[in-house]
Design a protein around this motif. Structure first.
Motif, mmCIF file in Angstrom:
data_model
loop_
_atom_site.group_PDB
_atom_site.id
_atom_site.type_symbol
_atom_site.label_atom_id
_atom_site.label_comp_id
_atom_site.label_asym_id
_atom_site.label_seq_id
_atom_site.Cartn_x
_atom_site.Cartn_y
_atom_site.Cartn_z
ATOM 1 N N ILE A 75 -31.677 0.914 -19.266
ATOM 2 C CA ILE A 75 -30.522 0.069 -19.582
ATOM 3 C C ILE A 75 -29.243 0.870 -19.818
ATOM 4 C CG2 ILE A 75 -31.973 -1.781 -20.481
ATOM 5 C CD1 ILE A 75 -31.218 -0.917 -23.299
ATOM 6 N N GLU A 76 -29.359 2.168 -20.089
ATOM 7 C CA GLU A 76 -28.152 2.992 -20.224
ATOM 8 C C GLU A 76 -27.673 3.549 -18.894
ATOM 9 O OE1 GLU A 76 -26.468 2.947 -22.753
ATOM 10 O OE2 GLU A 76 -27.798 2.470 -24.429
ATOM 11 N N GLY A 77 -28.422 3.270 -17.829
ATOM 12 C CA GLY A 77 -27.964 3.637 -16.491
ATOM 13 C C GLY A 77 -28.459 4.964 -15.955
ATOM 14 N N TYR A 78 -29.271 5.704 -16.737
ATOM 15 C CA TYR A 78 -29.669 7.044 -16.288
ATOM 16 C C TYR A 78 -30.616 7.014 -15.100
ATOM 17 C CZ TYR A 78 -27.417 8.388 -20.606
ATOM 18 O OH TYR A 78 -26.495 8.554 -21.605
ATOM 19 N N ASP A 79 -31.513 6.040 -15.073
ATOM 20 C CA ASP A 79 -32.409 5.910 -13.929
ATOM 21 C C ASP A 79 -31.592 5.698 -12.651
ATOM 22 O OD1 ASP A 79 -35.274 5.304 -12.873
ATOM 23 O OD2 ASP A 79 -34.110 3.559 -12.241
ATOM 24 N N SER A 80 -30.626 4.805 -12.704
ATOM 25 C CA SER A 80 -29.748 4.566 -11.546
ATOM 26 C C SER A 80 -28.936 5.807 -11.200
ATOM 27 C CB SER A 80 -28.808 3.394 -11.838
ATOM 28 O OG SER A 80 -29.519 2.203 -12.054
ATOM 29 N N LEU A 81 -28.478 6.509 -12.216
ATOM 30 C CA LEU A 81 -27.684 7.720 -12.008
ATOM 31 C C LEU A 81 -28.470 8.759 -11.223
ATOM 32 C CD1 LEU A 81 -25.378 9.784 -12.620
ATOM 33 C CD2 LEU A 81 -26.562 10.246 -14.786
ATOM 34 N N PHE A 82 -29.697 9.042 -11.647
ATOM 35 C CA PHE A 82 -30.484 10.076 -10.982
ATOM 36 C C PHE A 82 -30.776 9.694 -9.531
ATOM 37 C CE2 PHE A 82 -32.267 11.031 -15.450
ATOM 38 C CZ PHE A 82 -31.167 11.818 -15.739
ATOM 39 N N ILE A 95 -29.433 11.706 -5.887
ATOM 40 C CA ILE A 95 -30.296 12.031 -4.740
ATOM 41 C C ILE A 95 -29.781 11.363 -3.478
ATOM 42 C CG2 ILE A 95 -32.636 11.804 -3.828
ATOM 43 C CD1 ILE A 95 -33.563 11.766 -6.838
ATOM 44 N N ILE A 96 -29.432 10.098 -3.574
ATOM 45 C CA ILE A 96 -28.920 9.363 -2.420
ATOM 46 C C ILE A 96 -27.666 10.018 -1.858
ATOM 47 C CG2 ILE A 96 -27.723 7.210 -1.816
ATOM 48 C CD1 ILE A 96 -29.850 5.754 -3.522
ATOM 49 N N THR A 97 -26.774 10.476 -2.738
ATOM 50 C CA THR A 97 -25.512 11.079 -2.304
ATOM 51 C C THR A 97 -25.741 12.344 -1.479
ATOM 52 O OG1 THR A 97 -24.338 10.142 -4.193
ATOM 53 C CG2 THR A 97 -23.314 12.025 -3.112
ATOM 54 N N VAL A 98 -26.763 13.125 -1.834
ATOM 55 C CA VAL A 98 -27.080 14.326 -1.055
ATOM 56 C C VAL A 98 -27.367 13.959 0.393
ATOM 57 C CG1 VAL A 98 -28.782 16.172 -0.755
ATOM 58 C CG2 VAL A 98 -27.871 15.673 -3.032
ATOM 59 N N HIS A 99 -28.061 12.840 0.594
ATOM 60 C CA HIS A 99 -28.435 12.445 1.958
ATOM 61 C C HIS A 99 -27.374 11.566 2.622
ATOM 62 C CE1 HIS A 99 -32.525 14.121 1.845
ATOM 63 N NE2 HIS A 99 -32.429 13.871 0.554
ATOM 64 N N ALA A 100 -26.569 10.878 1.819
ATOM 65 C CA ALA A 100 -25.519 10.032 2.387
ATOM 66 C C ALA A 100 -24.326 10.847 2.862
ATOM 67 C CB ALA A 100 -25.061 8.999 1.352
ATOM 68 N N LEU A 101 -23.911 11.822 2.041
ATOM 69 C CA LEU A 101 -22.692 12.578 2.351
ATOM 70 C C LEU A 101 -22.903 14.087 2.426
ATOM 71 C CD1 LEU A 101 -20.145 10.642 0.094
ATOM 72 C CD2 LEU A 101 -20.561 10.347 2.548
ATOM 73 N N GLY A 102 -24.107 14.549 2.070
ATOM 74 C CA GLY A 102 -24.383 15.978 2.143
ATOM 75 C C GLY A 102 -23.894 16.764 0.953
ATOM 76 N N VAL A 103 -23.542 16.080 -0.148
ATOM 77 C CA VAL A 103 -22.950 16.745 -1.313
ATOM 78 C C VAL A 103 -23.814 16.481 -2.550
ATOM 79 C CG1 VAL A 103 -20.901 16.993 -2.743
ATOM 80 C CG2 VAL A 103 -20.670 16.379 -0.327
ATOM 81 N N TYR A 104 -24.041 17.530 -3.321
ATOM 82 C CA TYR A 104 -24.723 17.394 -4.608
ATOM 83 C C TYR A 104 -23.689 17.368 -5.723
ATOM 84 C CZ TYR A 104 -27.328 18.601 -8.827
ATOM 85 O OH TYR A 104 -27.839 18.601 -10.113
ATOM 86 N N VAL A 105 -23.791 16.370 -6.591
ATOM 87 C CA VAL A 105 -22.948 16.285 -7.786
ATOM 88 C C VAL A 105 -23.882 16.224 -8.992
ATOM 89 C CG1 VAL A 105 -21.135 15.017 -8.992
ATOM 90 C CG2 VAL A 105 -21.212 14.986 -6.484
ATOM 91 N N ALA A 106 -23.712 17.139 -9.928
ATOM 92 C CA ALA A 106 -24.583 17.181 -11.106
ATOM 93 C C ALA A 106 -24.429 15.903 -11.921
ATOM 94 C CB ALA A 106 -24.253 18.399 -11.956
ATOM 95 N N PRO A 107 -25.530 15.385 -12.484
ATOM 96 C CA PRO A 107 -25.476 14.109 -13.216
ATOM 97 C C PRO A 107 -24.430 14.064 -14.319
ATOM 98 C CG PRO A 107 -27.746 14.763 -12.857
ATOM 99 C CD PRO A 107 -26.901 15.914 -12.402
ATOM 100 N N GLU A 108 -24.236 15.172 -15.027
ATOM 101 C CA GLU A 108 -23.306 15.169 -16.158
ATOM 102 C C GLU A 108 -21.843 15.018 -15.734
ATOM 103 O OE1 GLU A 108 -24.541 19.499 -15.312
ATOM 104 O OE2 GLU A 108 -25.517 17.524 -15.470
ATOM 105 N N ARG A 109 -21.549 15.141 -14.461
ATOM 106 C CA ARG A 109 -20.175 15.001 -13.963
ATOM 107 C C ARG A 109 -19.845 13.565 -13.531
ATOM 108 N NH1 ARG A 109 -19.064 18.725 -9.181
ATOM 109 N NH2 ARG A 109 -16.905 18.175 -9.673
ATOM 110 N N ILE A 110 -20.813 12.677 -13.649
ATOM 111 C CA ILE A 110 -20.665 11.329 -13.102
ATOM 112 C C ILE A 110 -20.543 10.311 -14.226
ATOM 113 C CG2 ILE A 110 -21.774 9.573 -11.665
ATOM 114 C CD1 ILE A 110 -23.311 11.938 -10.311
ATOM 115 N N PHE A 111 -19.575 9.398 -14.119
ATOM 116 C CA PHE A 111 -19.412 8.360 -15.127
ATOM 117 C C PHE A 111 -20.586 7.385 -15.047
ATOM 118 C CE2 PHE A 111 -17.811 4.209 -16.635
ATOM 119 C CZ PHE A 111 -17.509 4.585 -17.938
#
Length: 403
Positions: free
Chosen positions: A190-197, A201-217
């Motif tokens: 419910i705090e969104g962490y499952d969706s965040l993680f 992973i999806i972003t790595v395959h969608a755009l080829g870029v890794y963004v660390a979880p702590e950098r994401i709102f």
């Protein structure tokens, strides 16, 4: 065709589901030869030969008969240790641990490439929905604009009970826990962490870029109030917990997880109960929609079976966008339109709005709708965590293009 001999780590709900689906799949050409568990004496719903059980990871990793490791344990650090050790030894791995992958994917990609070994993890992102494989194979070009959707079944079940069955949030959460859709401590969902993680992973395959979880709102639904639900109903919309990665320019993209006001004309409006729904948007193909169960024993196990079957054909991710395309840059220098409901927290003094479009004050609660930078939200995230504050996104990307 060589038979796949599996060393399985974890024999909880998902592990037992894997055991079942492999036995049911007549063409799987796979067999579980060892199972690593913490407690061999624990009662389990699925009967298994105790000779298969071990408490030692080394018994599996050192076994020359094991030619595939399948890892579905719930401890992210233990998962990382097992996966890394297996890959370094040249043993391909199938994993479902989203938290581990979201924090260690760049290192694990390097190991895969240097050791010429495969790590597959379609089950980590949306259960039975093959998002990763589709992004990797079908959308292997630079025309993709957005991946957006409901990635967590627990929070979606709760919100479905609220909006479709007029239950209170507290009653819906309790029911989700009783049915096993939410844990006794539901904060991961419910705090969104499952969706965040999953989004990382999806972003790595969608755009080829890794963004660390702590950098994401990331903002969840734990502080949703009757006033927010009433507001949404008055506007004819539902509140959904939505994860989104979107290109905002030729060479830039952004991503975030937060509640969103979803209108009836959107695909994800009708994604209810414990289901997930993902919209993939591109320059030339408009929108593609994928729908299915995002969690649970057999749906997740079926996704893992698909990865196991892929290994029969020596399949591995090529990370094409990381290797062959110019990747965009992550930016938080964008403007969002948000709804903020509050009572005693002085939101106006905390957040620097670029523009306030609407505001309302009452004895029960207050809200305002304003334009604000994503960077500002990230900077002030902790100050918005009070129980009397709730934040929701009002979509601004691709307005008018869905009709």
């Amino acid at each position: 065709m060589a038979k796949i001999k599996i060393g399985l780590f974890g024999f909880g709900v998902v592990g037992q589901g894997i055991y079942q689906v492999i036995r049911k799949a007549k063409n799987a050409n796979a067999k579980i030869v060892r199972i690593c568990v913490r407690n061999p004496d624990k009662p389990r719903a699925v009967e298994v030969d105790r000779a298969l059980l071990t408490t030692s990871a080394d018994e599996i990793l050192d076994d020359p008969n094991v030619n595939l490791v399948v890892e579905v344990i719930d401890d992210a650090e233990a998962s990382y240790d097992i996966v890394k050790r297996a890959l370094i030894r040249g043993i391909p791995v199938v994993s479902g641990n989203k938290a581990m992958l979201a924090h260690h994917l760049p290192e694990l990609i390097e190991i895969q490439q240097s050791r010429h070994v495969a790590l597959l993890y379609d089950a980590s992102s949306c259960g039975s929905i093959p998002v990763i494989r589709n992004l990797e194979e079908y959308y292997d070009n630079d025309l993709l604009l957005e991946v957006k959707g409901i990635l967590n079944g627990s929070s979606n079940y709760i919100l479905s009970r609220v909006f479709d069955h007029q239950e209170s949030y507290a009653a819906a959460l309790k029911q989700a826990q009783e049915l096993g859709f939410a844990e006794s401590d539901p904060s991961f969902d419910i705090e969104g962490y499952d969706s965040l993680f999953k989004l990382v992973i999806i972003t790595v395959h969608a755009l080829g870029v890794y963004v660390a979880p702590e950098r994401i709102f990331t903002y969840g639904i734990s502080t949703i109030h009757e006033a927010d639900i009433r507001y949404a109903r008055e506007k004819g919309v539902k509140i959904k917990l939505v994860a989104q990665v979107v290109k905002v320019g030729e060479d830039s993209f952004t991503l975030f997880v937060m509640p969103e006001f979803v209108t009836p004309d959107k695909y994800i409006y009708s994604v209810d109960d414990e289901y997930n729904g993902v919209v993939i948007r591109g320059e030339c193909y408009d929108r593609q929609f994928m729908f299915g169960k995002g969690a649970g024993s057999l749906p997740t196990a079926s996704s893992i079976l698909s990865d196991i079957m892929a290994r029969l054909h020596d399949y591995r991710y090529e990370y094409k966008k990381r290797n062959y395309l110019r990747t965009p840059d992550y930016t938080t220098d964008i403007t969002l339109k948000i709804y903020v409901r509050y009572r005693t927290t002085d939101v106006r003094s905390i957040l620097r709005f670029e523009r306030i479009h609407e505001q309302y004050t009452s004895d029960e609660s207050n809200y305002l709708i304003g334009s604000i930078s994503l960077a500002e939200l990230i900077e002030k995230r902790q100050q918005l965590s009070g129980n009397d504050v709730f934040v929701a996104n009002i979509p601004i990307f691709f307005l008018g293009s869905d009709r």
